[in-house]
Design a protein around this motif. Structure first.
Motif, PDB file in Angstrom:
ATOM      1  N   ASN A 139       1.851   1.317   7.051  1.00  0.00           N
ATOM      2  CA  ASN A 139       0.525   1.860   6.768  1.00  0.00           C
ATOM      3  C   ASN A 139      -0.576   0.799   6.789  1.00  0.00           C
ATOM      4  N   SER A 140      -0.169  -0.494   6.578  1.00  0.00           N
ATOM      5  CA  SER A 140      -1.213  -1.532   6.565  1.00  0.00           C
ATOM      6  C   SER A 140      -1.382  -2.222   7.917  1.00  0.00           C
ATOM      7  N   VAL A 175      -9.487   4.229   2.295  1.00  0.00           N
ATOM      8  CA  VAL A 175      -8.939   3.511   1.147  1.00  0.00           C
ATOM      9  C   VAL A 175      -9.412   4.196  -0.137  1.00  0.00           C
ATOM     10  N   GLN A 185      -7.302   5.367   8.248  1.00  0.00           N
ATOM     11  CA  GLN A 185      -7.195   5.916   6.900  1.00  0.00           C
ATOM     12  C   GLN A 185      -8.422   5.635   6.051  1.00  0.00           C
ATOM     13  N   PHE A 188      -4.087   1.298   9.607  1.00  0.00           N
ATOM     14  CA  PHE A 188      -4.994   1.159   8.467  1.00  0.00           C
ATOM     15  C   PHE A 188      -6.372   1.728   8.790  1.00  0.00           C
ATOM     16  N   SER A 211       0.481   5.394   1.092  1.00  0.00           N
ATOM     17  CA  SER A 211      -0.455   6.243   1.820  1.00  0.00           C
ATOM     18  C   SER A 211      -0.102   7.718   1.625  1.00  0.00           C
ATOM     19  N   TRP A 237       0.853  -1.189   0.000  1.00  0.00           N
ATOM     20  CA  TRP A 237       0.000   0.000   0.000  1.00  0.00           C
ATOM     21  C   TRP A 237       0.893   1.244   0.000  1.00  0.00           C
ATOM     22  N   ILE A 252      -5.131   5.908   1.550  1.00  0.00           N
ATOM     23  CA  ILE A 252      -4.258   4.768   1.264  1.00  0.00           C
ATOM     24  C   ILE A 252      -4.664   4.115  -0.057  1.00  0.00           C
TER      25      ILE A 252
END
Lengths: 346, 362, 291
Positions: free
Chosen positions: A312-313, A323, A321, A318, A129, A127, A251
């Motif tokens: 970030n994941s 998506v 955030q 996560f 971000s 990912w 993200i």
């Protein structure tokens, strides 16, 4: 004389035998965006996969999907596997630049949510971000923590840089304007543009590439910049006195696919499957700070806990955030971009 | 506009003790010349003699190291070129390639802000004067060498300058055109009465065109005189050698007179007061005499004929004198039958009238 | 008979000579064909194709209807023109000065002028960031001298873009102009002076017209080169200056296929051809006529 010749001939034969499998090995050409990121990805992922599959690895790099288009239009592409942002995969798939994915081979794809894969592409490795970053020298007592703070130059005075593109920026504008995280899509285009239009006078510089954003950070030209998390983490590691937050980060998924007419399609398909292997993706975190995409990656136990929390994941990050919805962008990219261009030239 | 209308009164030019040096190189050394109004004066000298430097100083393009220059008593030495009111014809013509013929000739008039009809009238008259009427619309690159020369001349006189300076203006033309232009330039000078200072290294051109010629060598003035005097009474060996053809033979002092290889020479006038002396022998002043001939007014020099060169209207006879160098005798080719008996190797006697026996400081 | 035969021989020789001359020109023609003509035709071809590869004029419709595209072409021409004018205003006197120096000294100075042209665009552009930035030399000086309290925003606008581009472009003017100026015969200047022209009149009526061939060559070079600038307006313009190169990059990323991007290129090509054709006629006239 004859006795001395024999061992020599045997040695030569042995050498030849060792060398030929290398020549006879199937080859696969893997292409990503290049730079330090691809170098890390190669060490963590591509090279181990090639070894595991017994294939010869070749690498190349690309900049936009135009590079793939040229490969396909040439009639004899040399690339097999390409790694892109998911938006680019949707566009390229729509243009017919990819081979269909054989999901009986790419079995690891089943681990991922269905909206991240399609008939012609599968999820990628990491990912990325779009996060808010700020100078710790400028904001000694804590910097801006939300997009609302980013757009508020009275509360947090300081030179702003902004991304000169609608993707990420429209989402950030809506979040700043008070739209709830789960109500961002479908994007209220008018509302987002109104927010950004009002903000334009406060922007010192609009950057075009994330590399340029890092240059601005290092040159001290700006105090608050939204940029991809990997870029800012790298800059901080190299000495920039900056900080960032995953709060309200936007993200974006990566994706992988096989180029239409790829020379080594069957091998490439196996390679694609390995790229989605949770253990191999976990290995990636030893080389680069982007969060792996495989939902099983944190369950492998292979990621060091102190590293995991920075990714970030990582579930806690996560959660904070939004998506990015590639399908909304695939449907709206052209009119939104042209409206953006028009606004920037006002 | 007629020639009479165009004519300007020439001005007197006074060059007083002008010197110019470039670092340690002296280009001009204490040069003084008085040029009369309307006079045609030629500065003659070999290349590097300083004649062009003097012209450039007169034009204001080069500042002299010392000395003064006046035009009609008006000091000009500190004036820039554009305030001197002089017409200059350059060796390269320097016609502006970005203008046609008429614009070139009109250039000095436009600068003087004359009304347009007046400019047109004067340009046409000046072009007529150099026999280029109707050439106004031609481009400069379309002109032949002779035509360029005439345009340059028209441009240099159209604004009625006080003085006309010409720097080897004919050197790029072929012989025939050159001789034709010499006559035309002189005609123009006579018609306009313009004080003209002309630079050349061609002594024949200088003799043909000038009222007076200033011979310059090594930055110094060697002689300033009318062409005839320059030729007949050169001031020194250099002038004698440079102006006209001549052979110079060293002579020794003998009593009150001089002697060539021990043979006393009859000659008019006093012997110059100099350590070394030379005898100037001009080919056309020499003739052949019968061997052993004797006459009071003639010097007889015995020698051997070396060769005969046919030149069309004249024939050259090369004669070796005793052990004292070679001289040339020139005679008209129509007199050739008189010398029928001459052949290379023959013993001859060269005759030189005492009137033409020129003894000069070496 | 013999004459006739010789005539045939001479004619054949002349044909062979022409063939040889053509043969000599062939490599150059091939290079121009491969490097210039073919790519332009290819771009033209791509600009009338849709994503499926069918003929369409839709790409030009996008070009005509999207106001932003037209304004980008206008910006491109405007910035290029501005860069050209400023380069001439700076470059002409500079080159004039150079042409008056002794040749050995002039060569050294010329190297100094050429230096920016020999460094990479990226380095030159970022060098201006060092000079004009918030913590740049200019702002540091201004604050230190007390002229301003806080650093001024000198970068990220049209002015900075033009400055950055002029820096690179001046050598393109200096080279042809210097060659022309050096070739101007000093006899012309002396002639002008003798005819009554002071230094100013001599310059404007004689020297300047004679320097025009070099000036127009340099002007065209700068203008045409400026049209293709990408990095400098991106970095120093800070998003406020969008030139055609940047817009083409955006078009490639936004639209499917190369259609719109190539149509933009063709649009610029057409606008440039019209503008240069017009300028050429005007400048030619200047060269022919006396000022």
């Amino acid at each position: 004389m004859r006795k001395t010749m024999l061992p020599l001939a045997a040695a030569l034969l042995a050498c030849a035998a060792l060398a030929t499998p290398g020549l006879a090995q199937p080859t696969v050409t893997v292409v990503d965006y290049g730079g330090t990121w691809q170098a890390a990805e190669s060490k963590a992922l591509f090279q181990p996969i090639a070894k595991k599959l017994g294939v010869t690895l070749r690498e190349d790099s690309l900049q936009t999907i135009a590079d793939i288009r040229l490969q396909v239009q040439s009639g004899k592409p040399t690339w097999d596997v390409v790694a892109l942002g998911i938006g680019e995969c949707l566009a390229a798939a729509k243009e017919g630049l990819f081979e269909p994915v054989d999901y009986s081979v790419v079995t690891n794809a089943a681990d991922f949510p269905p909206e991240l894969r399609g008939p012609n592409y599968v999820p990628g490795t990491v990912w990325a971000s779009f996060v808010l970053t700020w100078s710790k020298e400028k904001f000694k007592n804590g910097g801006p923590q939300s997009w609302a703070d980013y757009f508020d130059t009275k509360k947090f005075p300081g030179a702003r840089a902004a991304y000169n593109a609608p993707r990420f920026m429209l989402e950030a504008a809506l979040l700043a304007d008070g739209v709830a995280k789960d109500k961002v899509y479908p994007i209220d285009i008018d509302r987002a543009f109104a927010k950004i239009r009002a903000f334009r006078k406060d922007v010192a510089v609009w950057y075009t590439s994330f590399g340029q954003a890092v240059d601005l950070i290092n040159a001290g030209e700006v105090d608050v910049v939204p940029v991809l998390d990997g870029r800012i983490i790298d800059a901080i590691a190299k000495g920039a006195k900056w900080d960032f937050t995953f709060n309200q980060g936007i993200i974006n998924a990566a994706c992988s696919a096989i180029v239409k007419g790829a020379p080594n399609k069957a091998t490439a398909m196996k390679f694609l499957n390995e790229m989605l292997d949770p253990e191999l993706q976990a290995n990636l975190t030893n080389y680069f700070v982007y969060g792996p995409m495989s939902p099983k990656v944190y369950a492998t136990g292979l990621i060091k806990p102190e590293v995991a929390v920075k990714l970030n994941s990582y579930p806690a990050n996560f959660k904070m955030q939004v998506v990015l919805d590639p399908h909304w962008w695939a449907d709206n990219r052209v009119p939104v971009q042209s409206r953006w261009d028009a606004m920037m030239k006002e | 506009m007629s020639v009479a209308e165009m004519s300007t009164r020439g001005v007197a030019v006074e060059i007083a003790h002008v010197s110019k040096s470039y670092g340690r190189v002296v280009a001009l050394d204490d040069m003084s010349l008085s040029i009369r109004p309307g006079e045609f004066v030629t500065l003659l000298g070999p290349s590097g003699s300083g004649k062009t430097t003097l012209l450039m100083i007169l034009g204001g393009f080069v500042r002299p190291t010392t000395g003064d220059i006046t035009f009609d008593g008006r000091a000009v030495v500190r004036l820039p070129p554009h305030k001197r009111n002089i017409g200059v014809v350059f060796q390269s013509y320097a016609l502006f390639p970005n203008m046609d013929v008429a614009a070139n000739v009109a250039f000095p008039l436009r600068l003087r802000r004359l009304p347009a009809p007046e400019i047109a009238r004067r340009v046409a008259a000046a072009l007529d004067l150099v026999r280029l009427g109707g050439y106004g619309a031609r481009q400069v690159h379309e002109l032949s060498g002779g035509q360029s020369q005439r345009v340059a001349l028209a441009r240099a006189i159209v604004f009625e300058p006080d003085i006309l300076l010409m720097d080897e203006p004919l050197s790029a033309l072929d012989k025939k055109l050159r001789e034709q232009m010499q006559v035309e330039i002189r005609r123009l000078h006579d018609a306009l009465g313009l004080t003209t200072i002309y630079v050349t290294h061609d002594q024949r051109e200088a003799l043909t065109m000038s009222d007076r010629v200033a011979v310059i060598a090594g930055g110094r003035l060697r002689q300033f005189a009318a062409p005839r005097e320059l030729y007949e009474r050169p001031a020194d060996a250099f002038v004698a050698d440079f102006v006209g053809e001549s052979t110079l033979l060293p002579v020794a002092r003998m009593g009150a007179g001089v002697a060539l290889q021990g043979q006393a020479l009859r000659h008019d006038g006093p012997v110059p007061d100099a350590a070394a002396l030379v005898l100037v022998l001009r080919p056309e002043k020499l003739t052949f005499a019968a061997p052993g001939a004797n006459a009071d007014d003639i010097n007889h020099l015995p020698g051997t004929l070396r060769g005969i060169v046919f030149q069309g209207e004249t024939v050259l006879y090369q004669v070796a004198l005793g052990d004292g160098g070679e001289v040339t005798v020139r005679d008209l080719s129509r007199n050739e039958p008189q010398h029928a008996g001459l052949f290379p190797g023959a013993a001859v006697t060269v005759a030189l009238h005492r009137r033409d026996t020129l003894v000069l400081p070496a | 008979m013999t004459d006739d035969r010789n005539a045939a021989v001479h004619a054949r020789e002349a044909r062979h000579e022409r063939a040889r001359m053509l043969g000599l020109a062939l490599p150059a023609l091939a290079v121009i064909g491969a490097a210039v003509v073919v790519p332009i035709l290819w771009v033209l071809y791509l600009s009338v194709l849709d994503v499926q590869g069918h003929f369409t004029l839709g790409n030009y419709l996008v070009l005509a209807t999207e106001g932003a595209n037209l304004s980008v072409i206008v910006t491109t021409l405007k910035v290029s023109l501005l860069v050209t004018v400023v380069s001439v205003v700076i470059g002409y006197p500079l080159t004039y000065l150079l042409a008056q120096l002794p040749p050995s000294l002039a060569t050294i100075c010329m190297l100094g002028i050429l230096l920016p042209y020999m460094t990479s665009v990226l380095v030159r552009t970022y060098a201006w960031m060092v000079l004009l930035g918030r913590r740049g030399i200019v702002n540091t000086m201004l604050v230190w001298l007390g002229i301003t309290d806080a650093p001024l925003q000198l970068m990220f606008n049209t002015t900075a873009t033009v400055i950055g581009m002029v820096h690179v472009m001046v050598p393109l003017l200096a080279l042809p102009l210097y060659a022309t100026m050096r070739a101007i015969d000093h006899g012309f200047l002396r002639a002008a002076a003798s005819l009554g022209a002071g230094p100013v009149a001599t310059f404007w009526r004689v020297y300047f017209p004679l320097s025009l061939p070099g000036l127009s060559a340099g002007t065209f070079l700068i203008f045409v080169t400026s049209l293709g600038f990408f990095i400098t307006p991106t970095v120093l313009g800070g998003g406020r200056v969008t030139m055609i190169g940047q817009q083409i990059a955006t078009a490639i990323a936004t639209y499917d296929g190369f259609g719109v991007a190539t149509a933009l290129g063709v649009g610029l090509l057409a606008a440039t051809a019209i503008l240069l054709g017009f300028a050429m006629r005007v400048l030619r006239l200047d060269l022919m006529r006396a000022p």
